[in-house]
Design a protein around this motif. Structure first.
Motif, PDB file in Angstrom:
ATOM      1  N   THR A 253       0.809  -1.225   0.000  1.00 23.33           N
ATOM      2  CA  THR A 253       0.000   0.000   0.000  1.00 23.33           C
ATOM      3  C   THR A 253       0.840   1.272   0.000  1.00 23.33           C
ATOM      4  O   THR A 253       0.295   2.370  -0.119  1.00 23.33           O
ATOM      5  CB  THR A 253      -0.892   0.010   1.245  1.00 23.33           C
ATOM      6  OG1 THR A 253      -0.078  -0.064   2.421  1.00 23.33           O
ATOM      7  CG2 THR A 253      -1.865  -1.152   1.219  1.00 23.33           C
ATOM      8  N   LYS A 256       2.260   4.668  -3.583  1.00 22.00           N
ATOM      9  CA  LYS A 256       1.281   5.660  -4.016  1.00 22.00           C
ATOM     10  C   LYS A 256       1.776   7.034  -3.565  1.00 22.00           C
ATOM     11  O   LYS A 256       2.674   7.162  -2.722  1.00 22.00           O
ATOM     12  CB  LYS A 256      -0.088   5.376  -3.416  1.00 22.00           C
ATOM     13  CG  LYS A 256      -0.123   5.443  -1.890  1.00 22.00           C
ATOM     14  CD  LYS A 256      -1.505   5.159  -1.361  1.00 22.00           C
ATOM     15  CE  LYS A 256      -1.493   5.243   0.171  1.00 22.00           C
ATOM     16  NZ  LYS A 256      -2.840   4.976   0.731  1.00 22.00           N
ATOM     17  N   GLU A 258       0.759  10.588  -1.799  1.00 22.89           N
ATOM     18  CA  GLU A 258      -0.250  11.207  -0.954  1.00 22.89           C
ATOM     19  C   GLU A 258      -0.770  12.480  -1.628  1.00 22.89           C
ATOM     20  O   GLU A 258      -0.011  13.224  -2.260  1.00 22.89           O
ATOM     21  CB  GLU A 258       0.336  11.556   0.417  1.00 22.89           C
ATOM     22  CG  GLU A 258       0.811  10.360   1.207  1.00 22.89           C
ATOM     23  CD  GLU A 258      -0.334   9.499   1.692  1.00 22.89           C
ATOM     24  OE1 GLU A 258      -1.480  10.017   1.719  1.00 22.89           O
ATOM     25  OE2 GLU A 258      -0.097   8.327   2.024  1.00 22.89           O
TER      26      GLU A 258
END
Length: 456
Positions: A253, A256, A258
């Motif tokens: 996770t 990515k 923010e």
């Protein structure tokens, strides 16, 4: 027709000819479609159409078909092995390429993290320097603020002295209760001290506000610096990770961005703006310190100059009072001397008038006795005329003496009034000298020095 799966005479399927499973391949093997064979009936000359052998002749392959099936299996095995070899070579190349790409990517990431560490260290150092300089500047400004507070406290003594001098001089007696040069200078001094106190109070408020702003910007820089330190430690830890590290694991996770993440430009601009604002306030603080220093220097000098002007006016006025008092005392001395002379003169006049009584009695008695001369002997002879003339002369002399006595007595009364006025004026001057010299000037000896008025 018999069941294909049962009995020794059942026809075998192609899959039963394979003795073992195929070797695993890169591409998963899929089952070949089953070939459907049609059984030819033995109807030739060699065939037997007897019912006794019918169960053994149904659904069997021919030898040519058996050899053909084996050849096909051989071909498939060869093709599969060749394909597997090519797949293994491709897989090896792919693995090597992936390993090299992963190594290059890791090296690039490590280099990028290292460059980022340098950027973080640069801004961290800049922020740390700014924090130290701003803290030092705030301490210097605090010292100047302390000087302002001391200088403001020091002005209370001069103001008390000035107002006390004015109140003391209100106790002067007329005609010395005048608005002279000393009073003008004292009023000017009191007004000067009040204006200086207001200036110092305004400057003190400005210094407190500037110190508060300095601390706020220092806190902002400290927060930014703290974030930079934490970020530096994180990136330094990330830069030390390797394939042999024992504390690495999968974080799917984390791949990515923010939404609230900053860009390198906004990240650098944030610290740059913090430093810029801190520098701006530091410069304002430096200018304020210079202003405070100039204000304290000028105000202390102005107060001491005005104090000197007041002292000079006091000294000059006291000298005038002493001179006037000496002159009054000199006139009083002359007046007292003249009073003594006048008293002696009055006594002499009274004695002179008294001395004229006997001659007047003699002359009048002679005239009275001669008025009794008989008949024709009552003659206006020379003796008679001389006696009459003598009485008139004596009368005129007594009259002149009495008039002069009255004038002398009036002059004595005037001298006495003058003496009283002189003595009263001397007492007034003595009181004025006592107030100005013993009260006011003695009190002014406690006037603070320039060093204390400057806040030191």
């Amino acid at each position: 027709m018999a069941d294909p799966a049962g009995g020794p005479g059942a026809m075998a399927q192609p899959s039963v000819l394979l003795t073992k499973e195929l070797a695993p391949q890169t591409v998963p093997a899929s089952d070949l479609p089953m070939k459907v064979y049609e059984v030819a009936l033995n109807t030739g000359t060699d065939s037997s159409s007897g019912l006794a052998t019918a169960g053994f002749r149904i659904a069997k392959y021919l030898p040519t078909e058996w050899h053909l099936n084996n050849s096909e299996l051989y071909q498939k095995a060869f093709t599969s092995c060749d394909q597997a070899e090519r797949d293994r070579a491709a897989a090896k190349d792919l693995a090597e390429y992936a390993a090299a790409a992963a190594q290059r990517a890791q090296q690039d990431s490590t280099a990028a993290v290292g460059q980022r560490l340098e950027d973080i260290h640069f801004w961290k150092s800049q922020l740390q320097n700014e924090i130290e300089e701003l803290d030092a500047e705030t301490c210097l400004l605090a010292a100047q603020k302390l000087r302002l507070e001391r200088a403001l406290d020091a002005t209370e003594v001069p103001y008390t002295i000035a107002t006390d001098n004015l109140q003391c001089r209100e106790r002067r007696q007329a005609p010395d209760l005048v608005c002279d040069e000393v009073e003008k200078e004292l009023l000017k001094e009191a007004e000067l001290i009040r204006s200086i106190q207001e200036l110092l109070k305004r400057t003190l408020i400005q210094a407190r506000n500037q110190m508060r702003i300095n601390r706020e910007h220092k806190e902002v820089c400290e927060i930014d610096w703290s974030d930079k330190v934490e970020t530096y430690n994180i990136d330094d830890k990330c830069g030390r990770y390797s394939n042999q590290s024992t504390n690495i694991q999968f974080h799917p996770t984390s791949v990515k961005f923010e939404e609230s993440a900053s860009t390198p430009e906004t990240w650098a601009k944030f610290s740059h703006d913090n430093i810029y604002r801190a520098e701006r306030e530091k410069l304002a603080s430096i200018n304020l310190r210079d202003l405070i220093d100039n204000i304290l220097h000028d105000t202390s000098e102005d107060m001491r100059k005005q104090c000197a002007a007041v002292n000079e006016a006091f000294a000059k006025h006291c000298e005038e009072l002493h001179d006037t008092k000496h002159k009054l005392e000199h006139h009083l001395k002359n007046t007292l001397k003249e009073i003594g002379y006048q008293e002696a003169n009055i006594a002499a006049l009274k004695q002179a008038i008294k001395d004229k009584e006997a001659p007047m009695k003699v002359a009048q008695t002679r005239l009275y006795d001669r008025s009794f001369r008989p008949n024709v002997d009552l003659c206006r002879d020379d003796a008679q005329f001389r006696l009459v003339s003598e009485v008139e002369e004596l009368t005129e002399s007594i009259k002149s003496l009495k008039k002069k006595l009255l004038e002398s007595e009036q002059s004595l009364r005037n001298l006495e009034d003058t003496r009283m006025n002189l003595e009263k004026e001397i007492a007034v001057k003595t009181n004025s000298i006592f107030i100005d010299k013993q009260k006011c000037m003695a009190h002014r000896t406690r006037y603070p020095v320039v060093f204390k008025l400057a806040g030191y």
